[in-house]
Design a protein around this motif. Structure first.
Motif, PDB file in Angstrom:
ATOM      1  N   UNK A   1       0.824  -1.215   0.000  1.00 12.38           N
ATOM      2  CA  UNK A   1       0.000   0.000   0.000  1.00 12.38           C
ATOM      3  C   UNK A   1       0.854   1.259   0.000  1.00 12.38           C
ATOM      4  N   UNK A   2       2.021   1.187   0.607  1.00 14.46           N
ATOM      5  CA  UNK A   2       2.885   2.366   0.710  1.00 14.46           C
ATOM      6  C   UNK A   2       3.298   2.907  -0.650  1.00 14.46           C
ATOM      7  N   UNK A   3       3.354   2.047  -1.658  1.00 17.63           N
ATOM      8  CA  UNK A   3       3.715   2.487  -3.005  1.00 17.63           C
ATOM      9  C   UNK A   3       2.614   3.316  -3.662  1.00 17.63           C
ATOM     10  N   UNK A   4       1.415   3.284  -3.079  1.00 20.51           N
ATOM     11  CA  UNK A   4       0.262   3.938  -3.690  1.00 20.51           C
ATOM     12  C   UNK A   4      -0.103   5.252  -3.016  1.00 20.51           C
ATOM     13  N   UNK A   5       0.721   5.690  -2.073  1.00 21.00           N
ATOM     14  CA  UNK A   5       0.509   6.960  -1.392  1.00 21.00           C
ATOM     15  C   UNK A   5       1.789   7.774  -1.438  1.00 21.00           C
ATOM     16  N   UNK A   6       1.655   9.084  -1.261  1.00 21.12           N
ATOM     17  CA  UNK A   6       2.826   9.963  -1.223  1.00 21.12           C
ATOM     18  C   UNK A   6       3.187  10.377   0.200  1.00 21.12           C
ATOM     19  N   UNK A   7       2.303  10.082   1.135  1.00 19.96           N
ATOM     20  CA  UNK A   7       2.569  10.423   2.531  1.00 19.96           C
ATOM     21  C   UNK A   7       2.017   9.332   3.435  1.00 19.96           C
ATOM     22  N   UNK A   8       2.484   9.320   4.653  1.00 22.65           N
ATOM     23  CA  UNK A   8       2.100   8.283   5.612  1.00 22.65           C
ATOM     24  C   UNK A   8       0.591   8.307   5.830  1.00 22.65           C
ATOM     25  N   UNK A   9      -0.037   7.129   5.700  1.00 18.72           N
ATOM     26  CA  UNK A   9      -1.494   7.027   5.732  1.00 18.72           C
ATOM     27  C   UNK A   9      -1.923   5.890   6.645  1.00 18.72           C
ATOM     28  N   UNK A  10      -2.935   6.147   7.464  1.00 16.16           N
ATOM     29  CA  UNK A  10      -3.476   5.146   8.381  1.00 16.16           C
ATOM     30  C   UNK A  10      -4.341   4.175   7.589  1.00 16.16           C
ATOM     31  N   UNK A  11      -3.965   2.902   7.582  1.00 18.02           N
ATOM     32  CA  UNK A  11      -4.636   1.897   6.771  1.00 18.02           C
ATOM     33  C   UNK A  11      -5.655   1.071   7.551  1.00 18.02           C
ATOM     34  N   UNK A  12      -5.238   0.553   8.705  1.00 21.23           N
ATOM     35  CA  UNK A  12      -6.073  -0.398   9.432  1.00 21.23           C
ATOM     36  C   UNK A  12      -5.554  -0.511  10.862  1.00 21.23           C
ATOM     37  N   UNK A  13      -6.386  -1.043  11.748  1.00 20.69           N
ATOM     38  CA  UNK A  13      -5.970  -1.385  13.110  1.00 20.69           C
ATOM     39  C   UNK A  13      -6.258  -2.858  13.348  1.00 20.69           C
ATOM     40  N   UNK A  14      -5.419  -3.510  14.147  1.00 22.57           N
ATOM     41  CA  UNK A  14      -5.639  -4.905  14.512  1.00 22.57           C
ATOM     42  C   UNK A  14      -5.587  -5.030  16.031  1.00 22.57           C
ATOM     43  N   UNK A  15      -6.683  -5.515  16.616  1.00 21.15           N
ATOM     44  CA  UNK A  15      -6.741  -5.762  18.054  1.00 21.15           C
ATOM     45  C   UNK A  15      -6.336  -7.199  18.329  1.00 21.15           C
ATOM     46  N   UNK A  16      -5.433  -7.400  19.307  1.00 21.97           N
ATOM     47  CA  UNK A  16      -4.971  -8.728  19.685  1.00 21.97           C
ATOM     48  C   UNK A  16      -5.423  -9.048  21.103  1.00 21.97           C
TER      49      UNK A  16
ATOM     50  N   UNK B   1      -4.059  -5.425  23.152  1.00 24.76           N
ATOM     51  CA  UNK B   1      -3.488  -4.227  22.527  1.00 24.76           C
ATOM     52  C   UNK B   1      -4.032  -4.066  21.114  1.00 24.76           C
ATOM     53  N   UNK B   2      -3.973  -2.843  20.631  1.00 22.66           N
ATOM     54  CA  UNK B   2      -4.372  -2.537  19.265  1.00 22.66           C
ATOM     55  C   UNK B   2      -3.161  -2.014  18.514  1.00 22.66           C
ATOM     56  N   UNK B   3      -2.840  -2.692  17.414  1.00 21.23           N
ATOM     57  CA  UNK B   3      -1.696  -2.298  16.591  1.00 21.23           C
ATOM     58  C   UNK B   3      -2.193  -1.530  15.376  1.00 21.23           C
ATOM     59  N   UNK B   4      -1.696  -0.309  15.203  1.00 21.59           N
ATOM     60  CA  UNK B   4      -2.067   0.489  14.045  1.00 21.59           C
ATOM     61  C   UNK B   4      -1.192   0.127  12.852  1.00 21.59           C
ATOM     62  N   UNK B   5      -1.819   0.006  11.691  1.00 19.98           N
ATOM     63  CA  UNK B   5      -1.101  -0.286  10.459  1.00 19.98           C
ATOM     64  C   UNK B   5      -1.106   0.959   9.575  1.00 19.98           C
ATOM     65  N   UNK B   6       0.078   1.448   9.257  1.00 17.73           N
ATOM     66  CA  UNK B   6       0.237   2.660   8.452  1.00 17.73           C
ATOM     67  C   UNK B   6       1.119   2.358   7.236  1.00 17.73           C
ATOM     68  N   UNK B   7       0.893   3.122   6.171  1.00 16.79           N
ATOM     69  CA  UNK B   7       1.852   3.079   5.074  1.00 16.79           C
ATOM     70  C   UNK B   7       3.147   3.716   5.570  1.00 16.79           C
ATOM     71  N   UNK B   8       4.245   3.423   4.893  1.00 12.58           N
ATOM     72  CA  UNK B   8       5.547   3.875   5.371  1.00 12.58           C
ATOM     73  C   UNK B   8       6.004   5.148   4.665  1.00 12.58           C
TER      74      UNK B   8
END
Length: 365
Positions: free
Chosen positions: A199-214, A219-226
């Motif tokens: 997904x990071x290749x499709x954005x020009x800036x850091x973008x919040x994609x999804x969250x995963x709760x474990x 805990x909840x881990x945030x998934x962001x583009x790089x």
């Protein structure tokens, strides 16, 4: 996921790492006879793992009660096939939860012990890496279609550390195309970190994609583009189309759903499989394992996920015709903006050729 059981997971969930040789949990393995003691051990350990790790504790208790009831009625007593036992237990678990990630798996090859650190041995690691290389790290095909349309056929989101170089090479090859088609019709999922990487290749800036709760650590881990990607970005402005089928599952659905809700991609094809619960493969006995979903996705926009419902396409099409449909949509947009009559004619000729293509065997290839 626990990499000691990586091959088992990929084989049983349809994420084949290599087709050159049978793998634990694969479809061509020999069956094994199981007795009452083995059946009891598999059932008891299944219940223990579910109660310890399943993302919804209350549903784990319901599954325990259901398995004990099936057991009390003697429904497992005459099951002497390891393959049949794994299938039957999976059926009973899924019927209670409709969680398509849940799966009891049989392996003719003995499964490795899981140590305290959950790390594979050097030999196991070498074999896993070899399997990933044989599958080209999930990158099945990448090319530039006529009229500068990029195409990437990705069959699995393999671990980001290993797959990163292949994905970087593929995305660099399509970086200068005018539109991009990412084909996930045969993609059964994989690593959420690789979803974020692609997904990071499709954005020009850091973008919040999804969250995963474990569940385990609450805990909840945030998934962001790089901020940085190896290779060349495709960027945020050019159109991207994602092809889906009913076999598109798990991490492949994560990619489709997250970017669809961000309005970054147009999804073309069929409604996907409906599995939004990441998890780990746990060893039950030397020849049985179970995939236990221990987390759940929470999209930052919808506050929910695609579990049980799948990702609905923006443009509906059969899986076989999805690539054809996406190409025609792109080419018609190009035609509408083109001023050169000769080029318009060539594009219209290409559209006619695409529409005439026989796609009846696409999903069998």
């Amino acid at each position: 996921m626990k990499k000691t059981l990586l091959a088992l997971l990929f084989a049983t969930l349809g994420l084949s790492l290599a087709s050159a040789q049978p793998m634990p949990g694969g479809p061509n393995q020999p069956d094994m006879e199981v007795n009452a003691a083995i059946r009891q051990q598999v059932i008891d350990n299944t219940i223990a793992e579910l109660n310890k790790n399943y993302v919804f504790p209350e549903k784990a208790k319901k599954m325990e009660a259901a398995l004990r009831q099936h057991q009390k009625r003697g429904e497992y007593n005459n099951v002497t096939s390891a393959l049949k036992l794994s299938d039957l237990l999976t059926e009973h678990l899924v019927s209670e939860t409709n969680d398509k990630h849940l799966r009891v798996m049989y392996s003719a090859q003995p499964l490795p012990e899981q140590g305290a650190d959950k790390k594979p041995s050097p030999d196991q690691r070498a074999n896993e890496l070899l399997d990933m290389k044989k599958s080209n790290f999930g990158v099945e095909r990448v090319e530039r279609l006529p009229f500068n349309i990029g195409y990437l056929d990705l069959r699995g989101f393999l671990p980001a550390k290993e797959a990163g170089e292949a994905i970087a090479a593929a995305m660099t090859l399509v970086a200068n195309t005018d539109a991009l088609i990412i084909d996930l019709r045969k993609n059964g999922g994989g690593d959420p970190a690789t979803v974020a990487l692609l997904a990071s290749y499709l954005f020009d800036e850091r973008t919040h994609l999804n969250d995963i709760f474990y569940r385990e650590s609450n805990r909840t881990e945030q998934m962001w583009s790089t901020d940085f990607v190896p290779g060349t970005r495709f960027g945020k402005d050019k159109e991207v189309y994602v092809l889906t089928s009913q076999h598109t599952f798990s991490a492949a659905e994560d990619f489709s759903y997250s970017l669809q809700k961000l309005k970054r991609v147009t999804v073309v094809g069929e409604t996907t499989g409906g599995g939004a619960h990441p998890g780990d493969v746990m060893r039950l006995t030397p020849h049985f394992g179970i995939f236990v979903p221990n987390g759940r996705s929470i999209n930052p926009i919808t506050k929910t996920d695609w579990e049980g419902t799948g990702v609905s396409p923006d443009i509906k099409s059969t899986a076989e015709d999805a690539l054809k449909t996406a190409q025609v949509v792109i080419l018609k947009k190009v035609t509408a903006q083109e001023k050169n009559p000769g080029r318009v004619a060539r594009i219209e000729g290409r559209i006619a050729k695409v529409l005439a293509e026989d796609t009846s065997n696409v999903m069998a290839r």
